[in-house]
Write an enzyme that holds these catalytic residues in place. Structure first.
Site, PDB file in Angstrom:
ATOM      1  CE  LYS A 113     -20.960 -52.272 111.091  1.00  0.00           C
ATOM      2  NZ  LYS A 113     -22.087 -52.319 112.009  1.00  0.00           N
ATOM      3  CE  LYS A 193     -23.569 -55.725 104.385  1.00  0.00           C
ATOM      4  NZ  LYS A 193     -24.044 -55.949 105.744  1.00  0.00           N
ATOM      5  CE  LYS A 196     -30.405 -50.820 108.213  1.00  0.00           C
ATOM      6  NZ  LYS A 196     -30.214 -51.641 109.393  1.00  0.00           N
TER       7      LYS A 196
HETATM    8  P1  ADP Z   1     -26.887 -53.192 107.734  1.00  0.00           P
HETATM    9  O1  ADP Z   1     -25.794 -54.163 107.346  1.00  0.00           O
HETATM   10  O2  ADP Z   1     -27.468 -52.513 106.536  1.00  0.00           O
HETATM   11  O3  ADP Z   1     -26.492 -52.238 108.836  1.00  0.00           O
HETATM   12  P2  ADP Z   1     -28.267 -54.822 109.754  1.00  0.00           P
HETATM   13  O4  ADP Z   1     -26.913 -55.073 110.350  1.00  0.00           O
HETATM   14  O5  ADP Z   1     -29.268 -54.095 110.572  1.00  0.00           O
HETATM   15  O6  ADP Z   1     -28.076 -54.065 108.330  1.00  0.00           O
HETATM   16  O7  ADP Z   1     -28.869 -56.214 109.279  1.00  0.00           O
HETATM   17  C1  ADP Z   1     -30.205 -56.607 109.396  1.00  0.00           C
HETATM   18  C2  ADP Z   1     -30.399 -57.886 108.612  1.00  0.00           C
HETATM   19  O8  ADP Z   1     -30.293 -57.628 107.196  1.00  0.00           O
HETATM   20  C3  ADP Z   1     -29.346 -58.967 108.916  1.00  0.00           C
HETATM   21  O9  ADP Z   1     -29.970 -60.241 108.953  1.00  0.00           O
HETATM   22  C4  ADP Z   1     -28.403 -58.895 107.733  1.00  0.00           C
HETATM   23  O10 ADP Z   1     -27.766 -60.136 107.471  1.00  0.00           O
HETATM   24  C5  ADP Z   1     -29.357 -58.520 106.601  1.00  0.00           C
HETATM   25  N1  ADP Z   1     -28.661 -57.814 105.533  1.00  0.00           N
HETATM   26  C6  ADP Z   1     -28.051 -56.605 105.637  1.00  0.00           C
HETATM   27  N2  ADP Z   1     -27.519 -56.237 104.454  1.00  0.00           N
HETATM   28  C7  ADP Z   1     -27.798 -57.238 103.567  1.00  0.00           C
HETATM   29  C8  ADP Z   1     -27.521 -57.439 102.165  1.00  0.00           C
HETATM   30  N3  ADP Z   1     -26.867 -56.538 101.444  1.00  0.00           N
HETATM   31  N4  ADP Z   1     -27.973 -58.584 101.582  1.00  0.00           N
HETATM   32  C9  ADP Z   1     -28.667 -59.509 102.312  1.00  0.00           C
HETATM   33  N5  ADP Z   1     -28.958 -59.374 103.635  1.00  0.00           N
HETATM   34  C10 ADP Z   1     -28.537 -58.260 104.256  1.00  0.00           C
END
Ligand code: ADP
Length: 331
Positions: A113, A193, A196
């Protein structure tokens, strides 16, 4: 029998995407009867990066609607907005004071980040995993269902809980993680990965035509140059998605047909799209219904916050006494 407690959270940044859904949300829904579940929309985590103040409120509500549309049942688990329980940030401060700076600087997510948000490397970005640890231990949670990207943070939470217990007496369980069958979904480029904050996702509430367009143009096994080349499903992001959306029979068939070049990527994508929409369409409908009945969502969040505050007040009182900041009369 007393059920073990689960805590997990999701950030209300932008849309909820397929990675969130298959990596975390589907698992939350599947686990909600077996465990005593607490699910949170973690708004304080989301403000560690630039965000639009005007639309933030709607993003929070949208996240709540989406979780409920996916099947999170506010009657059996507690669903709430993190900032509605101030003890999360209070406990963070105490945990900050027992967390070595080096542990936070080593976190992969912080390094990533910091690269992505070079103009805004704020203290919150560094402290993010401590707030996450506070979220989890505040409820004395045992299990944390997350995607693979969160494992390092859960390991840190365990170390923080252990350090607290050693210093101030046994208080918090050391929580363990729980992964779904598909704990990591890559983005549309097949390389990074799905996230968002990177524009490489498919939102679960996107119109079907948009979902198809994104799937159609997404990267598969890059070694498969021509239609007649045999593919390797093990390294293909689309096959990982099949594992989450397709029946066992379809998965076996696709695996064979890809390896023998019986089908090309576009046929594989069409099958995936068909199976995916069968699962997503009812969720999209439910989310649209909930948008028309905001009181249902507000009601669920208010109830969840009330229930969580009750637990948090009790645990925080215990913590204040243990760390010696609650002055009590001797007699
Ligand atoms: P982001 O990474 O999109 O900002 P969050 O941090 O809000 O999402 O994560 C919410 C949940 O979704 C967490 O348990 C995270 O491990 C899971 N997660 C986020 N991106 C992925 C992905 N690409 N594949 C599998 N799980 C994911």
């Amino acid at each position: 029998m007393v059920k073990e407690r689960i805590f997990s959270g999701i950030q209300p940044t932008g849309v909820i995407h397929l990675g969130n859904y298959v990596g975390a949300l589907k698992n939350w829904v599947a686990l909600q009867d077996e465990y005593d579940c607490i699910f949170s929309i973690v708004d304080y985590h989301a403000i560690t990066i630039e965000y639009d103040v005007e639309s933030f409120r709607e993003s929070i509500l949208n996240a709540a609607r989406t979780l409920m549309a996916c099947g999170i049942n506010p009657d059996t688990c507690r669903l709430f907005i993190q900032s509605a329980v101030p003890e999360h940030t209070e406990l963070t401060w105490i945990l900050n004071c027992i967390t070595p700076l080096g542990d936070l600087e080593r976190m992969t997510q912080f390094k990533d980040k910091s690269q992505q948000h070079r103009g805004n490397i704020n203290v919150g970005l560094l402290d993010y995993p401590v707030l996450q640890a506070a979220d989890i231990v505040l409820y004395k949670s045992h299990v944390v269902p997350v995607g693979e990207d969160q494992l390092q943070h859960i390991e840190l939470t365990r170390r923080i809980a252990r350090r607290f217990n050693n210093r101030f007496g046994d208080t918090f369980p050391e929580p363990r993680y729980l992964l779904s069958h598909t704990p990591k979904i890559m983005g549309l480029d097949g390389k990074t990965k799905m996230s968002k904050s990177l524009n490489n996702y498919i939102g679960i509430l996107e119109p079907p035509d948009d979902i198809w367009e994104k799937l159609r143009t997404s990267v598969t096994d890059e070694n498969r140059k021509r239609r007649n080349d045999p593919g390797n499903p093990e390294i293909c992001n689309l096959f990982t998605m099949h594992k989450s959306f397709s029946s066992q029979d379809d998965i076996i068939t696709i695996n064979r047909q890809c390896r023998t070049a019986e089908i090309g990527c576009i046929e594989c994508k069409k099958k995936l799209f068909e199976n995916m929409m069968r699962e997503l369409e009812p969720i999209q409908q439910k989310a649209a219904e909930l948008k028309k009945t905001p009181d249902v969502v507000y009601g669920a969040l208010a109830k969840g916050a009330r229930q969580c505050r009750e637990i948090a007040t009790r645990v925080m009182e215990e913590v204040r006494v243990k760390v010696g900041i609650r002055v009590q009369r001797d007699a």
